[in-house]
Motif scaffolding. Structure first.
Motif, PDB file in Angstrom:
ATOM      1  N   GLY A 152     -44.524 -24.199 -38.231  1.00  0.00           N
ATOM      2  CA  GLY A 152     -43.971 -23.484 -39.374  1.00  0.00           C
ATOM      3  C   GLY A 152     -44.828 -23.504 -40.623  1.00  0.00           C
ATOM      4  N   LYS A 153     -45.931 -24.235 -40.627  1.00  0.00           N
ATOM      5  CA  LYS A 153     -46.837 -24.234 -41.776  1.00  0.00           C
ATOM      6  C   LYS A 153     -47.953 -23.229 -41.532  1.00  0.00           C
ATOM      7  CE  LYS A 153     -46.021 -29.031 -43.145  1.00  0.00           C
ATOM      8  NZ  LYS A 153     -46.640 -30.361 -43.415  1.00  0.00           N
ATOM      9  N   ILE A 154     -48.244 -22.411 -42.539  1.00  0.00           N
ATOM     10  CA  ILE A 154     -49.236 -21.349 -42.407  1.00  0.00           C
ATOM     11  C   ILE A 154     -50.624 -21.932 -42.179  1.00  0.00           C
ATOM     12  CG2 ILE A 154     -50.441 -19.514 -43.674  1.00  0.00           C
ATOM     13  CD1 ILE A 154     -47.838 -18.764 -44.953  1.00  0.00           C
ATOM     14  N   THR A 155     -51.333 -21.335 -41.226  1.00  0.00           N
ATOM     15  CA  THR A 155     -52.715 -21.709 -40.957  1.00  0.00           C
ATOM     16  C   THR A 155     -53.577 -20.446 -41.028  1.00  0.00           C
ATOM     17  OG1 THR A 155     -52.429 -21.412 -38.571  1.00  0.00           O
ATOM     18  CG2 THR A 155     -52.039 -23.625 -39.463  1.00  0.00           C
ATOM     19  N   GLY A 156     -54.876 -20.602 -40.839  1.00  0.00           N
ATOM     20  CA  GLY A 156     -55.764 -19.445 -40.815  1.00  0.00           C
ATOM     21  C   GLY A 156     -56.039 -18.901 -42.198  1.00  0.00           C
ATOM     22  N   ILE A 157     -56.429 -17.629 -42.260  1.00  0.00           N
ATOM     23  CA  ILE A 157     -56.868 -17.021 -43.515  1.00  0.00           C
ATOM     24  C   ILE A 157     -55.737 -16.906 -44.541  1.00  0.00           C
ATOM     25  CG2 ILE A 157     -56.425 -14.619 -42.804  1.00  0.00           C
ATOM     26  CD1 ILE A 157     -59.100 -13.932 -44.238  1.00  0.00           C
ATOM     27  N   ALA A 158     -54.492 -16.844 -44.070  1.00  0.00           N
ATOM     28  CA  ALA A 158     -53.361 -16.750 -45.001  1.00  0.00           C
ATOM     29  C   ALA A 158     -53.075 -18.078 -45.688  1.00  0.00           C
ATOM     30  CB  ALA A 158     -52.116 -16.274 -44.262  1.00  0.00           C
ATOM     31  N   ASN A 159     -53.662 -19.167 -45.178  1.00  0.00           N
ATOM     32  CA  ASN A 159     -53.519 -20.469 -45.813  1.00  0.00           C
ATOM     33  C   ASN A 159     -54.624 -20.628 -46.854  1.00  0.00           C
ATOM     34  OD1 ASN A 159     -53.185 -23.120 -46.539  1.00  0.00           O
ATOM     35  ND2 ASN A 159     -53.838 -23.985 -44.575  1.00  0.00           N
ATOM     36  N   LEU A 160     -54.284 -20.455 -48.122  1.00  0.00           N
ATOM     37  CA  LEU A 160     -55.266 -20.523 -49.204  1.00  0.00           C
ATOM     38  C   LEU A 160     -55.649 -21.959 -49.540  1.00  0.00           C
ATOM     39  CD1 LEU A 160     -53.834 -17.776 -51.577  1.00  0.00           C
ATOM     40  CD2 LEU A 160     -55.558 -17.542 -49.785  1.00  0.00           C
ATOM     41  N   GLU A 161     -54.836 -22.926 -49.108  1.00  0.00           N
ATOM     42  CA  GLU A 161     -55.052 -24.349 -49.349  1.00  0.00           C
ATOM     43  C   GLU A 161     -55.050 -24.653 -50.847  1.00  0.00           C
ATOM     44  OE1 GLU A 161     -58.687 -24.969 -47.096  1.00  0.00           O
ATOM     45  OE2 GLU A 161     -57.504 -25.493 -45.323  1.00  0.00           O
ATOM     46  N   ASP A 163     -57.815 -25.494 -52.662  1.00  0.00           N
ATOM     47  CA  ASP A 163     -59.063 -25.090 -53.296  1.00  0.00           C
ATOM     48  C   ASP A 163     -59.072 -23.570 -53.440  1.00  0.00           C
ATOM     49  OD1 ASP A 163     -61.603 -24.597 -54.184  1.00  0.00           O
ATOM     50  OD2 ASP A 163     -62.602 -25.902 -52.735  1.00  0.00           O
ATOM     51  N   LEU A 164     -58.879 -23.094 -54.661  1.00  0.00           N
ATOM     52  CA  LEU A 164     -58.771 -21.655 -54.924  1.00  0.00           C
ATOM     53  C   LEU A 164     -60.041 -21.084 -55.554  1.00  0.00           C
ATOM     54  CD1 LEU A 164     -55.136 -21.628 -56.395  1.00  0.00           C
ATOM     55  CD2 LEU A 164     -55.833 -21.282 -54.012  1.00  0.00           C
ATOM     56  N   LYS A 165     -61.128 -21.837 -55.506  1.00  0.00           N
ATOM     57  CA  LYS A 165     -62.364 -21.372 -56.142  1.00  0.00           C
ATOM     58  C   LYS A 165     -62.944 -20.154 -55.439  1.00  0.00           C
ATOM     59  CE  LYS A 165     -64.979 -25.063 -55.998  1.00  0.00           C
ATOM     60  NZ  LYS A 165     -64.136 -25.955 -55.185  1.00  0.00           N
ATOM     61  N   ASN A 166     -62.647 -20.006 -54.155  1.00  0.00           N
ATOM     62  CA  ASN A 166     -63.199 -18.870 -53.424  1.00  0.00           C
ATOM     63  C   ASN A 166     -62.211 -17.708 -53.340  1.00  0.00           C
ATOM     64  OD1 ASN A 166     -61.427 -20.139 -51.712  1.00  0.00           O
ATOM     65  ND2 ASN A 166     -62.680 -19.889 -49.867  1.00  0.00           N
ATOM     66  N   ASP A 167     -61.199 -17.739 -54.177  1.00  0.00           N
ATOM     67  CA  ASP A 167     -60.203 -16.669 -54.225  1.00  0.00           C
ATOM     68  C   ASP A 167     -60.253 -15.977 -55.593  1.00  0.00           C
ATOM     69  OD1 ASP A 167     -58.865 -17.285 -51.631  1.00  0.00           O
ATOM     70  OD2 ASP A 167     -58.430 -19.178 -52.650  1.00  0.00           O
ATOM     71  N   HIS A 168     -59.746 -14.761 -55.631  1.00  0.00           N
ATOM     72  CA  HIS A 168     -59.696 -14.034 -56.904  1.00  0.00           C
ATOM     73  C   HIS A 168     -58.964 -14.875 -57.937  1.00  0.00           C
ATOM     74  CE1 HIS A 168     -58.615 -11.060 -59.934  1.00  0.00           C
ATOM     75  NE2 HIS A 168     -59.462 -10.206 -59.382  1.00  0.00           N
ATOM     76  N   PRO A 169     -59.473 -14.949 -59.167  1.00  0.00           N
ATOM     77  CA  PRO A 169     -58.813 -15.768 -60.189  1.00  0.00           C
ATOM     78  C   PRO A 169     -57.361 -15.364 -60.410  1.00  0.00           C
ATOM     79  CG  PRO A 169     -60.971 -15.038 -60.953  1.00  0.00           C
ATOM     80  CD  PRO A 169     -60.697 -14.307 -59.678  1.00  0.00           C
ATOM     81  N   ILE A 170     -56.506 -16.342 -60.549  1.00  0.00           N
ATOM     82  CA  ILE A 170     -55.114 -16.119 -60.944  1.00  0.00           C
ATOM     83  C   ILE A 170     -54.846 -16.931 -62.208  1.00  0.00           C
ATOM     84  CG2 ILE A 170     -54.199 -15.547 -58.667  1.00  0.00           C
ATOM     85  CD1 ILE A 170     -53.319 -18.450 -58.375  1.00  0.00           C
TER      86      ILE A 170
END
Length: 280
Positions: A152-161, A163-170
């Motif tokens: 039930g815990k999201i894995t793969g690319i949908a799991n942002l974890e 560390d959000l440095k490699n994601d679009h700034p929020i």
């Protein structure tokens, strides 16, 4: 004859409206219920739980909701994760302030940081099933099938974890800051001119809070599904529009084009989603 024809047309219109509404979240991966029959999406099979046929309950509840959450009637525990944000990159291209993860983005990360099972709920499905049963971070123990998750815990690319440095700034000031609003009037100008400016931004006061959006939809001056929503947060320079997860993503909509990414407010075709804000 006219009355019969009028009734027939009215019923047909009602059927179209009902069908359109039903074709929203039900046909997406956010339908986590046993009714999810969308099958294979690319190489990923939709996540399903065999324990409830309710759809909305995984995020929302009409009673016993998490009142500390930034999303309406939120049925989940907010994450206590310590996030590493894009601000730590010290990027020379960033003009605006980046706040700690909050606003509606924190609600998205209730599932998408991978620390909490998708069936963790404040109020379990079923009448009187237990308000607060998920408040301590306890899942409902559902049996999950499909890829993209483990127990039930999201894995793969949908799991942002965390560390959000490699994601679009929020939590970042839109266009470097400089935009404010009162009533329906947008004031100021973007500090970063590589963004759509004040003429493309709309604002209004909702429940005594100023809200902003980039107007792209068919109804000028009215927020709709195709607009880029900017969430109001308080920065060092005062309250202003902030870019959050739900600025680009709408969790309730189907894919718009065959080459599109799920839940985007604007199609990714021709980079339309990027060019909705950025002038490149």
């Amino acid at each position: 004859m006219r009355k019969i024809l009028g009734k027939t047309l009215a019923l047909a219109a009602l059927a179209l409206i009902s069908g359109s509404a039903a074709a929203g979240i039900e046909n997406t991966k956010h339908n986590l219920s046993s009714t999810n029959n969308i099958g294979t999406v690319g190489t990923d099979v939709a996540n399903k739980t065999s324990n409830t046929d309710q759809i909305c309950v995984f995020c929302h509840t009409p009673h016993g909701a998490n009142t500390s959450a930034p999303a309406p009637l939120w049925n989940k525990t907010l994450p206590s994760t310590t996030y590493t944000t894009y601000a730590t990159m010290n990027s020379s291209t960033i003009d605006g302030e980046i706040l700690a993860v909050g606003s509606v983005s924190l609600a998205c990360l209730s599932c998408h940081d991978g620390t909490q099972a998708m069936d963790n709920m404040f109020n379990a499905p079923g009448s009187g099933a237990g308000v607060g049963t998920g408040a301590a971070g306890v899942s409902q123990g559902y049996t999950w099938t499909g890829t993209g998750q483990t127990t039930g815990k999201i894995t793969g690319i949908a799991n942002l974890e965390a560390d959000l440095k490699n994601d679009h700034p929020i939590g970042i000031e839109y266009c470097g800051g400089g935009i404010t609003g009162t009533g329906t009037t947008v004031s100021g100008s973007c500090k970063d001119l590589d963004f759509k400016g004040a003429t493309d931004i709309k604002t209004k006061s909702v429940n005594s809070q100023q809200v902003f959006w980039i107007d792209r939809g068919t109804s000028t001056g009215v927020r709709d599904k195709e607009d880029i929503i900017l969430y109001t947060r308080t920065f060092a320079g005062g309250a202003g529009p902030s870019v959050e997860c739900a600025s680009c993503h709408d969790p309730h909509v189907e894919t718009k084009n065959t080459d599109n990414v799920n839940f985007m407010r604007v199609t990714t075709k021709n980079s339309d989603i990027c060019l909705a804000c950025h002038t490149k």
